[in-house]
Design an enzyme around this catalytic site. Structure first.
Site, mmCIF file in Angstrom:
data_model
loop_
_atom_site.group_PDB
_atom_site.id
_atom_site.type_symbol
_atom_site.label_atom_id
_atom_site.label_comp_id
_atom_site.label_asym_id
_atom_site.label_seq_id
_atom_site.Cartn_x
_atom_site.Cartn_y
_atom_site.Cartn_z
ATOM 1 N N LYS A 16 0.850 -1.188 0.000
ATOM 2 C CA LYS A 16 0.000 0.000 0.000
ATOM 3 C C LYS A 16 0.882 1.233 0.000
ATOM 4 O O LYS A 16 1.882 1.288 0.708
ATOM 5 C CB LYS A 16 -0.904 -0.024 1.236
ATOM 6 C CG LYS A 16 -1.764 1.211 1.446
ATOM 7 C CD LYS A 16 -1.377 2.118 2.589
ATOM 8 C CE LYS A 16 -0.496 1.670 3.661
ATOM 9 N NZ LYS A 16 -0.066 2.730 4.626
ATOM 10 N N ASP A 147 -5.591 0.271 8.551
ATOM 11 C CA ASP A 147 -5.247 0.071 7.144
ATOM 12 C C ASP A 147 -5.970 -1.108 6.506
ATOM 13 O O ASP A 147 -5.925 -1.269 5.285
ATOM 14 C CB ASP A 147 -3.741 -0.148 6.984
ATOM 15 C CG ASP A 147 -2.936 1.140 7.081
ATOM 16 O OD1 ASP A 147 -3.548 2.218 7.175
ATOM 17 O OD2 ASP A 147 -1.691 1.055 7.065
#
Length: 300
Positions: A16, A147
Site C-alpha cells: 500500500k 489500514d
C-alpha cells in the site's frame, strides 16, 4: 455447515502506498482522523496461502522478512481468522481450522500496509469461500487495524475517518513507482506521539478529469503533504536520505508512505525507474529496493 468451497487458495498482499496523507483531527478516543490518497503496487507483495484442515489454526512464515513477523496470538493473520470465524458463526456457518502460510517479502513496520495487507489477503480468500459474510467483514475490518479496510479494497481510493471510509476512485494512470526502505522499522504509535499538529488542512480537491500521466499526478502531489513525515524523520533520519537519493536519481516526485520508513518515487518511464533501482541497490546494499521489473501502480 461450512462455507462453500473453502479449499486450498492463495492471494497476493500488495504494498500500500499513501501518495498523500493529511492528519485532519483526532477523536475523543485518541484515534487520528486522516485524509489520504492511496494506491497499491502490482508485483510488490507478500503472498498468503491457505489450506483447510487440522485441529486448530496454524501459521508458517517464510521469506526474506519472516524473522520480523510476530507469532502466536499477536499475529494479525491469526487475529483475522478469529475475526472472520466469529462473523461467519453469526450467520450460522462454520469456518474450519486453517493452515496459513505467509511468504513475507515486504519489510515490517514500513508504512506500506504490511500486516494489514496480509490480513486483507486472507479475508479475501475467506469471503470468496463465504460470500454471505462479505458485507459484515468489510464493514468491521477496521477493528483489525486502520489500514485493513483500504487493503481489503485493494484499489486506488480516497480514505478518510480513521481509515474506515474508503471511496474507490477511477484507475490512476499507469505509472512506474519504486519503493525504497533504509532498513529501519518505524512504529506507527511512536510517529503519532511525535506529531506536532493533529488538526491540519484537508487534501485539495482531486481534479475532476483525473490524472492523465505521471507529471499531472506529481504536480497535484506537490500541493499535498504527508503529515507523518516530519515526526517519522525524527525517529528515522534515514528517511530524508532515501527521499533525496530518489530525487537525485530522476524521480518526478518522492515522499514517505504512511508512517514510514518506506519512500516511494514516481518516474516518468520504466527505463528511468530501472536505472534508479539498479543504482540504489548497488550504492546502498543494506536498503530494501523493490524490484524495478515489477513496480507499477495497480490500475484496478
Amino acid at each position: 455447515m461450512t462455507p462453500a468451497a473453502i479449499r486450498d487458495a492463495a492471494d497476493d498482499a500488495p504494498a500500500k502506498v499513501n501518495l498523500a496523507l493529511h492528519v485532519v483531527g483526532q477523536r475523543p478516543d485518541g484515534y487520528h482522523l486522516i485524509e489520504s490518497l492511496v494506491t497499491f503496487v502490482a508485483g510488490v507483495a507478500d503472498r498468503v496461502s491457505v489450506t483447510p484442515g487440522g485441529d486448530a489454526d496454524t501459521l508458517v512464515v517464510e521469506g526474506r522478512f519472516a524473522a520480523s513477523v510476530p507469532g502466536g496470538a499477536g499475529n494479525i493473520l491469526l487475529q483475522a481468522t478469529a475475526f472472520a470465524r466469529d462473523r461467519i458463526a453469526a450467520l450460522g456457518l462454520t469456518l474450519p481450522p486453517l493452515a496459513i502460510r505467509l511468504d513475507k517479502r515486504l519489510p515490517v513496520a514500513a508504512g506500506i500496509g504490511g500486516g494489514s495487507a496480509d490480513a486483507a489477503a486472507l479475508l479475501r480468500i475467506i469471503v470468496d469461500a463465504c460470500p454471505a459474510a462479505r458485507a459484515v467483514i468489510a464493514a468491521e475490518a477496521v477493528t483489525l487495524g486502520a489500514d485493513v479496510p483500504m487493503c481489503l479494497a485493494g484499489r486506488p481510493a480516497l480514505v478518510s475517518g480513521i481509515g474506515e471510509h474508503v471511496e474507490a476512485l477511477a484507475p490512476l494512470p499507469d505509472l512506474p513507482i519504486l519503493l525504497v526502505n533504509p532498513g529501519v522499522a518505524v512504529a506507527t504509535p511512536a510517529v503519532f506521539r511525535a506529531l506536532a499538529s493533529r488538526n491540519n488542512p484537508k487534501l485539495p480537491p482531486l481534479p475532476p478529469e483525473g490524472f492523465r500521466n505521471a507529471v499531472g499526478l506529481a504536480e497535484w502531489l506537490g500541493e499535498t503533504r504527508n503529515d507523518l513525515a516530519a515526526p517519522a524523520i525524527t525517529i528515522a533520519p534515514g528517511i530524508d536520505r532515501v527521499t533525496a537519493e530518489l530525487r537525485a536519481t530522476g524521480a518526478l516526485f518522492a515522499r514517505m508512505s504512511g508512517s514510514g520508513a518506506t519512500v516511494f518515487g514516481l518516474f516518468a518511464d520504466r527505463s528511468s525507474l530501472r536505472r534508479a533501482g539498479r543504482g540504489l541497490k548497488a550504492a546502498y546494499p543494506s536498503w530494501w529496493v523493490s524490484d524495478p521489473a515489477d513496480t507499477e501502480l495497480t490500475a484496478a
